[in-house]
Design an enzyme around this catalytic site. Structure first.
Site, short mmCIF file in Angstrom:
data_model
loop_
_atom_site.label_atom_id
_atom_site.label_comp_id
_atom_site.label_asym_id
_atom_site.label_seq_id
_atom_site.Cartn_x
_atom_site.Cartn_y
_atom_site.Cartn_z
N CYS A 103 0.74 -1.48 -0.30
CA CYS A 103 0.33 0.05 0.14
C CYS A 103 0.78 1.02 0.21
CB CYS A 103 -1.41 0.17 1.25
SG CYS A 103 -1.57 1.40 1.68
N CYS A 106 -0.06 3.72 3.01
CA CYS A 106 0.20 3.40 3.93
C CYS A 106 1.92 3.88 4.45
CB CYS A 106 -0.05 2.11 3.70
SG CYS A 106 -1.78 1.56 3.93
#
Length: 179
Positions: A103, A106
């Protein structure tokens, strides 16, 4: 093109380390400046821009940014349930940070989460990688459908949820709940 990215990334990194006014270039090569004190957002931009640089030897780790010592890694459903019960029973402050290795947002927000965990030492931040097999049942129960997702607990009760890498909202929620 890569040379411009390199120059801008190194200039921003230098500016943040030395707390000088960094200068950015927009698409029309006009100068844009930031405040003299680097913010969490500027730090996040610097780290994310460096990851965009082309690399001939792809040796970067395939995990989201390693959590500082203030962030507790949760590795199983049993461990998560025990921690959640402890937070609720003892009326503790906590942040549950759901993330993934692959991600991009993230990785973008991870340094900010780490900085906030240092800034608020009475709030424990728990990092949960959603790709772990041992945690899949919990994700379904909590309806985690997107990452990054952060659950904020104040005095043992869920007080707020943040879905996405919204740095301003993350900072505002944290300050509102834990100051």
């Amino acid at each position: 093109m890569a040379r411009n990215w390199l120059f801008r990334s190194l200039a921003l990194r230098h500016a943040i380390k030395n707390t000088v006014r960094p200068i950015f270039f927009n698409a029309h090569h006009r100068f844009l400046s930031l405040p003299s004190k680097p913010s969490l957002f500027a730090t996040a931009i610097a780290s994310s821009q460096l990851s965009l640089l082309p690399s001939f030897h792809h040796s970067r780790s395939l995990s989201s940014a390693a959590g500082p010592s203030d962030v507790v890694l949760v590795n199983s459903e049993e461990e998560f349930n025990n921690i959640l019960t402890k937070v609720q029973d003892n009326s503790l402050h906590a942040i549950f940070y759901f993330t993934a290795v692959w991600c991009g947002p993230c990785r973008f927000i991870s340094p900010i989460v780490g900085e906030l965990s240092k800034k608020y030492p009475d709030v424990t931040t728990y990092k949960i990688d959603i790709d772990q097999e041992a945690i899949q049942g919990t994700l379904g129960k909590l309806q985690i459908t997107s990452v990054p997702t952060l659950h904020f607990f104040q005095n043992g009760k869920k007080a707020d949820v943040l879905v996405g890498a919204d740095v301003a909202r993350l900072t505002n929620i944290t300050e509102k709940l834990f100051k």
